[in-house]
Design an enzyme around this catalytic site. Sequence first.
Site, PDB file in Angstrom:
ATOM      1  N   SER A  30      25.160 -11.872  -6.520  1.00  0.00           N
ATOM      2  CA  SER A  30      25.583 -12.199  -7.880  1.00  0.00           C
ATOM      3  C   SER A  30      25.783 -13.704  -8.057  1.00  0.00           C
ATOM      4  CB  SER A  30      26.877 -11.455  -8.244  1.00  0.00           C
ATOM      5  OG  SER A  30      27.939 -11.866  -7.405  1.00  0.00           O
TER       6      SER A  30
ATOM      7  N   SER B  90      43.448 -18.776  -0.456  1.00  0.00           N
ATOM      8  CA  SER B  90      43.289 -20.091  -1.096  1.00  0.00           C
ATOM      9  C   SER B  90      44.622 -20.801  -1.196  1.00  0.00           C
ATOM     10  CB  SER B  90      42.727 -19.862  -2.503  1.00  0.00           C
ATOM     11  OG  SER B  90      42.836 -21.023  -3.279  1.00  0.00           O
TER      12      SER B  90
ATOM     13  N   THR C 152      45.527 -22.090  -3.659  1.00  0.00           N
ATOM     14  CA  THR C 152      45.990 -21.830  -5.023  1.00  0.00           C
ATOM     15  C   THR C 152      47.275 -20.982  -5.008  1.00  0.00           C
ATOM     16  OG1 THR C 152      45.243 -21.170  -7.202  1.00  0.00           O
ATOM     17  CG2 THR C 152      44.574 -19.749  -5.418  1.00  0.00           C
TER      18      THR C 152
ATOM     19  N   TYR D 184      42.162 -15.347 -11.188  1.00  0.00           N
ATOM     20  CA  TYR D 184      41.517 -15.600  -9.888  1.00  0.00           C
ATOM     21  C   TYR D 184      42.574 -15.849  -8.814  1.00  0.00           C
ATOM     22  CZ  TYR D 184      39.816 -18.360  -6.041  1.00  0.00           C
ATOM     23  OH  TYR D 184      39.606 -18.834  -4.774  1.00  0.00           O
TER      24      TYR D 184
ATOM     25  N   LYS E 203      43.979 -13.599  -5.158  1.00  0.00           N
ATOM     26  CA  LYS E 203      44.211 -14.033  -3.772  1.00  0.00           C
ATOM     27  C   LYS E 203      45.629 -13.655  -3.328  1.00  0.00           C
ATOM     28  CE  LYS E 203      40.134 -15.477  -3.105  1.00  0.00           C
ATOM     29  NZ  LYS E 203      39.243 -14.722  -2.212  1.00  0.00           N
TER      30      LYS E 203
ATOM     31  N   TYR F 188      42.203 -21.703   2.161  1.00  0.00           N
ATOM     32  CA  TYR F 188      41.365 -22.900   2.078  1.00  0.00           C
ATOM     33  C   TYR F 188      41.940 -23.878   1.073  1.00  0.00           C
ATOM     34  CZ  TYR F 188      38.006 -19.147   3.276  1.00  0.00           C
ATOM     35  OH  TYR F 188      37.369 -18.053   3.797  1.00  0.00           O
TER      36      TYR F 188
ATOM     37  N   ASN G 234      33.294 -27.572 -10.173  1.00  0.00           N
ATOM     38  CA  ASN G 234      34.028 -28.301  -9.136  1.00  0.00           C
ATOM     39  C   ASN G 234      33.532 -29.736  -9.009  1.00  0.00           C
ATOM     40  OD1 ASN G 234      33.846 -25.197  -7.747  1.00  0.00           O
ATOM     41  ND2 ASN G 234      35.821 -26.132  -8.121  1.00  0.00           N
ATOM     42  N   LEU G 235      34.404 -30.562  -8.479  1.00  0.00           N
ATOM     43  CA  LEU G 235      34.168 -32.006  -8.514  1.00  0.00           C
ATOM     44  C   LEU G 235      32.908 -32.445  -7.754  1.00  0.00           C
ATOM     45  CD1 LEU G 235      35.156 -34.845  -9.257  1.00  0.00           C
ATOM     46  CD2 LEU G 235      36.534 -34.823  -7.151  1.00  0.00           C
TER      47      LEU G 235
HETATM   48  N1  UFG Z   1      37.634 -32.734 -11.491  1.00  0.00           N
HETATM   49  C1  UFG Z   1      37.215 -33.704 -12.378  1.00  0.00           C
HETATM   50  N2  UFG Z   1      36.029 -33.508 -13.022  1.00  0.00           N
HETATM   51  C2  UFG Z   1      35.243 -32.421 -12.813  1.00  0.00           C
HETATM   52  C3  UFG Z   1      35.682 -31.427 -11.893  1.00  0.00           C
HETATM   53  C4  UFG Z   1      36.885 -31.616 -11.256  1.00  0.00           C
HETATM   54  O1  UFG Z   1      37.902 -34.700 -12.596  1.00  0.00           O
HETATM   55  O2  UFG Z   1      34.189 -32.309 -13.442  1.00  0.00           O
HETATM   56  C5  UFG Z   1      38.907 -32.917 -10.782  1.00  0.00           C
HETATM   57  C6  UFG Z   1      39.923 -31.833 -11.070  1.00  0.00           C
HETATM   58  O3  UFG Z   1      40.670 -32.158 -12.219  1.00  0.00           O
HETATM   59  C7  UFG Z   1      40.734 -31.835  -9.788  1.00  0.00           C
HETATM   60  C8  UFG Z   1      39.732 -32.246  -8.711  1.00  0.00           C
HETATM   61  O4  UFG Z   1      38.651 -32.853  -9.398  1.00  0.00           O
HETATM   62  O5  UFG Z   1      41.709 -32.839  -9.863  1.00  0.00           O
HETATM   63  C9  UFG Z   1      39.206 -31.069  -7.925  1.00  0.00           C
HETATM   64  O6  UFG Z   1      38.757 -30.084  -8.825  1.00  0.00           O
HETATM   65  P1  UFG Z   1      37.883 -28.838  -8.360  1.00  0.00           P
HETATM   66  O7  UFG Z   1      37.564 -28.049  -9.573  1.00  0.00           O
HETATM   67  O8  UFG Z   1      36.753 -29.304  -7.511  1.00  0.00           O
HETATM   68  O9  UFG Z   1      38.866 -28.070  -7.383  1.00  0.00           O
HETATM   69  P2  UFG Z   1      40.281 -27.417  -7.701  1.00  0.00           P
HETATM   70  O10 UFG Z   1      41.239 -28.093  -6.789  1.00  0.00           O
HETATM   71  O11 UFG Z   1      40.620 -27.366  -9.110  1.00  0.00           O
HETATM   72  O12 UFG Z   1      39.950 -25.921  -7.342  1.00  0.00           O
HETATM   73  C10 UFG Z   1      39.817 -25.497  -6.046  1.00  0.00           C
HETATM   74  C11 UFG Z   1      38.916 -24.275  -5.966  1.00  0.00           C
HETATM   75  C12 UFG Z   1      39.538 -23.078  -6.595  1.00  0.00           C
HETATM   76  C13 UFG Z   1      40.949 -22.895  -6.121  1.00  0.00           C
HETATM   77  C14 UFG Z   1      41.727 -24.158  -6.308  1.00  0.00           C
HETATM   78  C15 UFG Z   1      43.105 -24.050  -5.748  1.00  0.00           C
HETATM   79  O13 UFG Z   1      37.681 -24.528  -6.600  1.00  0.00           O
HETATM   80  O14 UFG Z   1      38.793 -21.955  -6.237  1.00  0.00           O
HETATM   81  O15 UFG Z   1      41.084 -25.205  -5.607  1.00  0.00           O
HETATM   82  O16 UFG Z   1      43.891 -25.107  -6.162  1.00  0.00           O
HETATM   83  F1  UFG Z   1      41.581 -21.918  -6.817  1.00  0.00           F
END
Ligand code: UFG
Length: 340
Positions: free
Chosen positions: A35, A126, A128, A151, A155, A178, A200-201
């Site tokens: 998927s 996670s 999270t 989500y 977890k 993680y 994600n970033l």
């Molecule tokens: N960010 C940006 N621009 C983007 C994407 C992300 O500035 O286009 C920033 C976010 O605001 C954050 C950082 O980059 O500060 C990391 O963001 P991610 O989306 O890459 O990761 P997260 O920490 O938000 O999320 C990850 C996992 C989730 C999990 C979470 C737990 O992707 O599955 O950690 O905190 F739930």
Amino acid sequence: MAKIIVTGGLGFIGSHTVVELQNAGHDVLVVDDLSNTTIEVFERIKSITNKDFEFYQLDLKKKDDVKSLFAKAGKVDGVIHFAAYKAVGQSVNSPLEYYENNLGSLVYLLQEMRDNKLDNLIFSSSCTVYGQAEDLPITEHSPVQSALSPYGNTKQVGEEIILDAIAAHNFNTISLRYFNPVGAHPSAKIGELPLGVPLNLVPYITQTAVGLREQLSVFGDTYDTHDGTCIRDYIHVVDVAKAHVIAVERLLAKANEDNYEVFNLGSGKGSTVLEVIHAFEKVSGKNLNYKIVERREGDVTAAFADTTKANETLGWKAEKSLDDAVADAWRWEQKIREEV
Ligand code: UFG
């Protein structure tokens, strides 16, 4: 040599873990519903390890599929359960699908493990679950806080379901929490394959640099951090994969101290969004087009792991740096764009 079922084994972390399990000499059976990945990953894994493995396309939220998995599998020594939906925003719009998929599959898997007298489960959890922790770095003793998304709740509830199942049926389980897995295999044969616009970033950075996205939005620069952008603990996916091999071998050797153990998987180092961008610019030699925009709802200011428990108890430590991770993610991004 042990036989390990890997659910979600063609996904991002799953595929890297299959490689490390095969490298460690284990026999792997992979199940994936495709998927959020493609069947090509099956061949790509084999091209890295030069070893074959069993693969079944099954949907673990269907009880019959889970039953047929165990019927086909024969004697199995352990299960690593990655298969789950993982998009935070999507889970807010489709909570019931998230609960059905992430928790339904876990319940069916545990029932089959019980009925087949199969022990030894590694569960993908996670960071999270910690929300915005009061104390940093985050140890495994940090309190679990109310989930910010369905989500995240899958977890937390997943861990609770496992705890209840353990109490009744005597399973041995390790939950690995993680932090932010990033990067790709150094061979550039497997990596992250986000469908559509990345959330994600790191994939957003590499897709912008390769010309697929126009500009990266940096979500806020007024957080209480040294440069105002959020802090996360980015960990190379190969390091995460290796931790799974160590964890499953710990259960197989009956070396676990408790029948439920939890470990943080992070690098132990927090990096801001701007530091990730600058690391990418340094290793790629490219200037990234980015702009500071509004904060993203639900983001915590800072999260990074205290990895002492994993270091001392598992003997595992992140070996790769953020520079390695963004360099590998960049090599992978360029390679897949050449192929399409
Ligand atoms: N960010 C940006 N621009 C983007 C994407 C992300 O500035 O286009 C920033 C976010 O605001 C954050 C950082 O980059 O500060 C990391 O963001 P991610 O989306 O890459 O990761 P997260 O920490 O938000 O999320 C990850 C996992 C989730 C999990 C979470 C737990 O992707 O599955 O950690 O905190 F739930």
